[in-house]
Scaffold this motif. Structure first.
Motif, PDB file in Angstrom:
ATOM      1  N   ASN A 171      -7.758  12.527  -7.295  1.00 25.19           N
ATOM      2  CA  ASN A 171      -8.011  11.125  -6.968  1.00 25.19           C
ATOM      3  C   ASN A 171      -8.205  10.328  -8.266  1.00 25.19           C
ATOM      4  O   ASN A 171      -8.875  10.806  -9.190  1.00 25.19           O
ATOM      5  CB  ASN A 171      -9.263  10.996  -6.093  1.00 25.19           C
ATOM      6  N   SER A 172      -7.628   9.125  -8.303  1.00 20.18           N
ATOM      7  CA  SER A 172      -7.683   8.336  -9.536  1.00 20.18           C
ATOM      8  C   SER A 172      -9.113   8.049  -9.967  1.00 20.18           C
ATOM      9  O   SER A 172      -9.407   7.961 -11.166  1.00 20.18           O
ATOM     10  CB  SER A 172      -6.947   7.011  -9.338  1.00 20.18           C
ATOM     11  N   SER A 213       0.150   7.541  -7.363  1.00 28.84           N
ATOM     12  CA  SER A 213       0.582   7.084  -6.052  1.00 28.84           C
ATOM     13  C   SER A 213      -0.601   7.092  -5.095  1.00 28.84           C
ATOM     14  O   SER A 213      -1.333   8.085  -5.012  1.00 28.84           O
ATOM     15  CB  SER A 213       1.699   8.022  -5.569  1.00 28.84           C
ATOM     16  N   LYS A 214      -0.782   6.002  -4.373  1.00 27.30           N
ATOM     17  CA  LYS A 214      -1.855   5.900  -3.379  1.00 27.30           C
ATOM     18  C   LYS A 214      -3.193   6.384  -3.927  1.00 27.30           C
ATOM     19  O   LYS A 214      -3.818   7.285  -3.368  1.00 27.30           O
ATOM     20  CB  LYS A 214      -1.489   6.693  -2.128  1.00 27.30           C
ATOM     21  N   ASN A 215      -3.631   5.828  -5.035  1.00 29.40           N
ATOM     22  CA  ASN A 215      -4.923   6.159  -5.647  1.00 29.40           C
ATOM     23  C   ASN A 215      -5.052   7.623  -6.044  1.00 29.40           C
ATOM     24  O   ASN A 215      -6.147   8.161  -6.100  1.00 29.40           O
ATOM     25  CB  ASN A 215      -6.087   5.785  -4.722  1.00 29.40           C
ATOM     26  N   LYS A 216      -3.923   8.259  -6.307  1.00 30.28           N
ATOM     27  CA  LYS A 216      -3.963   9.650  -6.740  1.00 30.28           C
ATOM     28  C   LYS A 216      -3.116   9.811  -7.996  1.00 30.28           C
ATOM     29  O   LYS A 216      -2.014   9.238  -8.086  1.00 30.28           O
ATOM     30  CB  LYS A 216      -3.418  10.545  -5.617  1.00 30.28           C
ATOM     31  N   ASN A 217      -3.636  10.577  -8.945  1.00 34.00           N
ATOM     32  CA  ASN A 217      -2.891  10.878 -10.165  1.00 34.00           C
ATOM     33  C   ASN A 217      -2.300  12.274 -10.043  1.00 34.00           C
ATOM     34  O   ASN A 217      -2.999  13.208  -9.642  1.00 34.00           O
ATOM     35  CB  ASN A 217      -3.811  10.841 -11.392  1.00 34.00           C
ATOM     36  N   ARG A 256       2.780  10.905 -12.424  1.00 37.10           N
ATOM     37  CA  ARG A 256       2.986   9.964 -11.311  1.00 37.10           C
ATOM     38  C   ARG A 256       1.636   9.489 -10.805  1.00 37.10           C
ATOM     39  O   ARG A 256       0.676  10.263 -10.782  1.00 37.10           O
ATOM     40  CB  ARG A 256       3.739  10.695 -10.197  1.00 37.10           C
ATOM     41  N   GLU A 302       4.642  15.980  -2.607  1.00 37.41           N
ATOM     42  CA  GLU A 302       4.412  14.547  -2.441  1.00 37.41           C
ATOM     43  C   GLU A 302       2.919  14.196  -2.493  1.00 37.41           C
ATOM     44  O   GLU A 302       2.535  13.181  -3.074  1.00 37.41           O
ATOM     45  CB  GLU A 302       5.013  14.111  -1.089  1.00 37.41           C
ATOM     46  N   THR A 303       2.080  15.050  -1.921  1.00 40.21           N
ATOM     47  CA  THR A 303       0.684  14.635  -1.696  1.00 40.21           C
ATOM     48  C   THR A 303      -0.367  15.445  -2.450  1.00 40.21           C
ATOM     49  O   THR A 303      -1.540  15.081  -2.448  1.00 40.21           O
ATOM     50  CB  THR A 303       0.331  14.768  -0.199  1.00 40.21           C
TER      51      THR A 303
END
Ligand SMILES: CC(C)(COP(=O)(O)OP(=O)(O)OC[C@H]1O[C@@H](n2cnc3c(N)ncnc32)[C@H](O)[C@@H]1OP(=O)(O)O)[C@@H](O)C(=O)NCCC(=O)NCCS
Length: 165
Positions: free
Chosen positions: A133-134, A154-158, A152, A90-91
């Protein structure tokens, strides 16, 4: 010659000095040694080697940590998780890496990821996940150059997958 070497309890001040050139949260890469004393670093290293040898806390998955060297000079730090649990999926991802600040922009970022992917193949990891991080332009570039496909955001992350089959 540029190569990866597994971390070892005998690693010394040259590694400590390199790790002072990677921030504690350097664009999403966590380096606990930043700001530690040399004595604290030695304790950390012993524990980290023990984790890599399989002495895991309940919440941990197996991992291997590496230094990137160019001949005798330590250049970077790479971490490889052998598989992902739900939280890592997920993270985060299988791989994290960082190059010491004085050696950035010389091609080592592309090299460390390429070498870590070779280690993934040895572990039979067929699909590697990496999160960046994006706003981390360089890391996103490095991942794409090494075959990363964006799967994906999500939350400023690629999140990328790299297929190794
Ligand atoms: C991301 C990181 C590993 C890149 O390492 P690096 O050694 O600087 O990367 P490289 O020299 O291989 O360059 C990678 C790409 O960025 C480009 N680049 C490097 N420095 C640049 C700069 N200052 N401006 C623009 N582009 C730059 C390179 O041209 C290269 O692109 P190319 O492959 O199309 O030629 C490094 O910046 C770092 O350690 N950052 C902190 C930790 C981190 O972000 N880790 C990743 C998240 S887990």
């Amino acid at each position: 010659m540029v190569y990866l070497r597994k971390i070892a309890v005998a690693d010394d001040i040259r590694i400590y000095n390199m790790l002072q050139e990677i921030g504690s949260n350097d664009n999403g890469f966590h380096n606990k040694v930043y700001g530690m004393s040399y004595h604290q670093f030695r304790e950390w290293l012993e524990n980290e080697c023990s984790v890599d040898a399989g002495n895991l806390e309940e919440w941990m998955v197996p991992q291997t940590s590496y230094w990137l060297f160019d001949d005798e000079k330590p250049i970077g730090y790479g971490r490889l998780r052998h598989y992902l649990n739900d939280q890592l999926t997920e993270t985060s991802g299988h791989i994290g890496y960082a190059i010491r600040s004085t050696e950035r922009g010389k091609g080592y970022g592309n090299q460390i990821l390429s070498l870590l992917l070779e280690e993934c193949k040895k572990l039979n990891i067929r699909r590697v996940q990496i999160g960046a991080n994006s706003d981390n332009v360089l890391s996103n570039k490095v991942i794409k150059k090494n075959g990363g496909i964006l799967i994906r955001v999500s939350k400023n992350k690629n999140f990328y997958h790299i297929d190794l089959t």
